[in-house]
Design a protein around this motif. Structure first.
Motif: not given
Lengths: 139, 646
Positions: B316-326
């Motif tokens: 989502d290109c938000d500059g932060a990682l959620t758990l699945p992104e991480f």
């Protein structure tokens, strides 16, 4: 058709350059560099009232013999400059501005990446792809 | 062995120079011989050629490795990388790879398969057990590493290119020439991909803690001491299971997903989630970019690669990682470190939606079994305790695995359930988000699949309900104080004892029978206080729940007891004495039991007090912070407000 797109950071040096006929890049560099003054001029002329969320779009900066130079400034003083082929005079400012907005969006997506340091060149292919699509689309 | 090595030399492009092969083969022979024929299981795949002592026993190999004076975790990584884990013993292939890795590390290169391809002097072994090794250590260096260099690198590169089908295969081709014959490349292609893959994963799992966590001491002291080749890998496995819960299950799992290096296994998932939690206690929020940057740069990948991985995983290109992104990012890093090329786009198994749908539960569970996370604020713990009451037991069933020293069987059983769960994910995708939503609401009813282990865990989880109920403490405290207050005055107020007992006629009868049985209940306050004192806390306690009423009953019991004892003692002396004799020993027994009960009650009160005090301090802290924020905001508001009044 956009022949060249350049992203210039606040310190007034190019951050990203993309041009379609690649061999003319040097020429584009000089043109864009000289047009930076125009950008600043227009921005100061336009005043603060026109700052909308999508950034200032001064639009046409300068028509040269071959190209027209369009500029765009973001909130963080990052400038996008494009050179558009003079033969396509049908371009309206709105189209150019919408193109700039798309550019701006993908630029912010790129900036979200924490890894490359701010001064590094933009590597991501997504940005490249988007830029390419813009350049070919604006015909 | 020499013949094999020679055969390997002659046939395909060898990866070892002559001198290296000589050294290695001799070392291998020494290790194998020293073990007096370590009985390796006859694996048909690895062509350990007919040299008889085909495997090097774990003991002398471990000694040799330790003699190389490398740190323990490095040796462990080497062991993993060379595949001894995978095959369960040190065949010549593994041994050679290990030796080369040792040489690489001694030259300062990172422990990776790629290191082997670089120029390497021979490994140096200090304090070796045999003179031969010393001998090899020194003259080997005299051989002139430079001679070997171009030989090695070019050969390896060419070999790698010829064999490069899948990325996984690159690991095996590097090893095959060690073994021997010209049939090695096709032969190694027979090696199941799962093995290579599992080795990768295991090495990954192994390599990760070195940069990320300092858990080496846990895995180290396994290696030496015991004899057969099987035990060493087993102990490695056990250690790894304890630390990462990886080994056998990985092999099983990866064998079912041979084509999907991008699929995250359960253990990896747990590991990633634990790492996530170590960075960010709240599993449902983000890791900011800077935090993630610090974390991922520890993996020593280059910045462009890291930025590319970020670009892939931050959907989502938000500059932060959620758990699945991480998890996706972590997985990509892991794969990259193992030599996988980064994909063009995010593979479908790493898509955040897929990951989120497939594994929603770890979000909630990590709170419970936090053996990996270093920082765990107490309010988080309090929240976790609360969540413990609520969350599903199926989730708990998964996570005891990394926390306890679960045997391989348990893990395999769990693995099988999880494996069943994973293929069910696709049809369950619409269901699982709903499930995750319901997770908090109806936790106990949710489960992917029910196994005996889960039910056992469920049963096991029910009893340990968290902290002491404040009601009880409160009632106990009040009654306790009053009891103590009124106790000295008992003899004085004995006359007052009389009226209240008739007010509660049914109590004395059953209570007397219950005396002994209920003696151990902690809320026993069986002093013989005044009935008046008891009645007031009793009235307070009555509106409370049932358990507090038990102490009331018991309080009354001894009161009645004491009342009865005192009554006879005061009123009737003679027959009363006889009557009171009986109550007295029981009273004494009761008093000792009462003492113990009171002590336990005191202890519990103290604990409850401590917990509440902690909660209180934390809440106070939060309150302060909120106050400060408010003040700051008010200041800003004032500044921003146009100055109208001068």
């Amino acid at each position: 058709m956009a022949v060249c797109i350049m992203v210039i950071v606040k310190e007034n040096y190019p951050f990203y350059v993309r041009s379609i006929p690649v061999e003319n890049e040097l020429k584009f560099h000089s043109v864009v560099h000289t047009s930076l003054d125009l950008v600043d001029e227009k921005i100061s002329a336009m005043g603060k009232a026109l700052v909308d969320q999508r950034g200032l779009c001064p639009g046409l900066l300068y028509p040269t013999e071959d190209y027209k130079v369009y500029g765009y400034v973001t909130n963080s003083k990052v400038k996008f400059v494009t050179l558009v082929d003079s033969s396509n005079t049908a371009h309206r400012d709105n189209e150019i501005c919408s193109m700039f907005w798309k550019l701006h969006n993908s630029y912010t997506d790129v900036t979200c990446n924490p890894f490359p340091n701010p001064g590094d060149r933009i590597r991501p292919r997504v940005f490249d792809n988007m830029v390419t699509s813009l350049m070919t689309q604006v015909c | 062995m020499e013949a094999a090595a020679g055969g390997g030399c002659g046939s395909g492009p060898p990866l070892l120079s002559e001198s290296e092969q000589q050294c290695y083969s001799e070392l291998f022979a020494r290790c194998a011989g020293a073990a007096s024929g370590g009985p390796g299981p006859g694996h048909p795949e690895t062509s350990r050629v007919a040299s008889g002592a085909a495997t090097a026993a774990a003991g002398p190999v471990a000694d040799l490795f330790r003699a190389s004076q490398l740190p323990a975790e490095t040796l462990h990584q080497i062991t993993e990388l060379c595949g001894a884990k995978r095959v369960g013993y040190f065949g010549p292939t593994q041994f050679y790879v290990a030796l080369k890795l040792i040489a690489a590390v001694q030259s300062g290169l990172p422990v990776r398969i790629e290191s082997i391809k670089c120029e390497l002097p021979l490994p140096r072994f200090m304090m070796s057990k045999n003179d031969g090794e010393m001998r090899f250590g020194n003259p080997a260096e005299l051989h002139g590493s430079k001679v070997q260099i171009p030989y090695l690198t070019t050969e390896k590169n060419s070999f790698k290119r010829t064999d490069d089908e899948e990325k996984q295969e690159t690991q095996s081709p590097t090893m095959s020439p060690f073994a021997s014959p010209p049939s090695s490349p096709p032969h190694y292609q027979r090696v199941p991909l799962s093995h290579g893959y599992s080795k990768l994963r295991s090495s990954t799992e192994q390599m990760h803690p070195v940069p990320y966590e300092g858990r080496q001491p846990l895995v180290q002291p396994e290696g030496p001491s015991s004899g057969g080749p099987g035990t060493k890998p087993l102990r490695h496995q056990a250690s790894l299971i304890r630390s990462f819960s990886v080994e056998r299950e990985l092999q099983d799992n990866s064998s079912s997903y041979p084509d999907e290096p991008w699929r995250i296994t359960e253990e990896q998932r747990e590991y990633y989630v634990n790492q996530f939690r170590s960075l960010q206690p709240d599993p449902s929020s983000f890791i900011s970019g800077s935090v993630a940057k610090n974390f991922f740069t520890k993996s020593k990948l280059s910045i462009p690669e890291l930025s590319y991985i970020w670009e892939l995983s931050d959907a989502d290109c938000d500059g932060a990682l959620t758990l699945p992104e991480f998890c996706a990012a972590f997985h990509l890093i892991v794969a990259r470190k193992n030599g996988y090329p980064l994909p063009e786009g995010l593979p479908p198994t790493l898509q955040p939606e897929y990951l989120q749908a497939a594994f929603p539960k770890p979000k909630w569970d990590c709170a419970l079994f936090d053996s990996y996370s270093e920082s765990m604020p107490t309010n988080q713990q309090a929240r976790d305790l609360n969540r413990m009451e609520k969350t599903s037991v199926k989730d708990m069933a998964d996570f005891p695995v990394p926390t306890q020293d679960v045997t391989g069987d348990d893990k395999q059983a769990l693995k099988s359930t999880l494996n069943e769960a994973v293929p069910k994910d696709v049809p369950e995708d619409p269901a699982t988000p709903k499930d995750s939503n319901n997770l908090k609401a109806r936790p106990r009813s949710r489960s992917y699949s029910s196994t005996s282990i889960e039910e056992a865990m469920k049963r096991g989880e029910d009893p340990p309900t968290p902290p002491p109920r404040p009601q009880k403490s409160h009632s106990r405290a009040s009654s306790l104080d009053l009891n103590k207050v009124f106790q000295p005055s008992v003899p004085a107020t004995k006359s007052g004892l009389l009226p209240p007992p008739p007010a509660l006629p049914p109590r004395p009868c059953p209570s007397q029978s219950e005396q002994v049985s209920e003696a151990e209940l902690p809320s026993q306050l069986n002093r013989a206080p005044s009935q008046a004192a008891e009645s007031s806390p009793a009235k307070k306690d009555v509106p409370h729940s049932q358990p507090p009423s038990k102490p009331i009953r018991r309080k009354f019991r001894p009161e009645n007891q004491s009342a009865e004892s005192q009554e006879p003692s005061t009123t009737i002396s003679g027959p009363a004495s006889g009557a009171s004799v009986k109550p007295h020993p029981t009273v004494q027994k009761q008093s000792s039991k009462q003492k113990k009960a009171i002590q336990t009650a005191i202890r519990k009160n103290k604990e409850a007090n401590a917990v509440l005090a902690r909660l209180n301090s934390e809440l106070q802290q939060q309150l302060k912070e909120v106050h400060q924020e408010r003040i700051a905001l008010e200041n800003q508001l004032e500044q921003l407000r146009p100055v109208t009044v001068l």
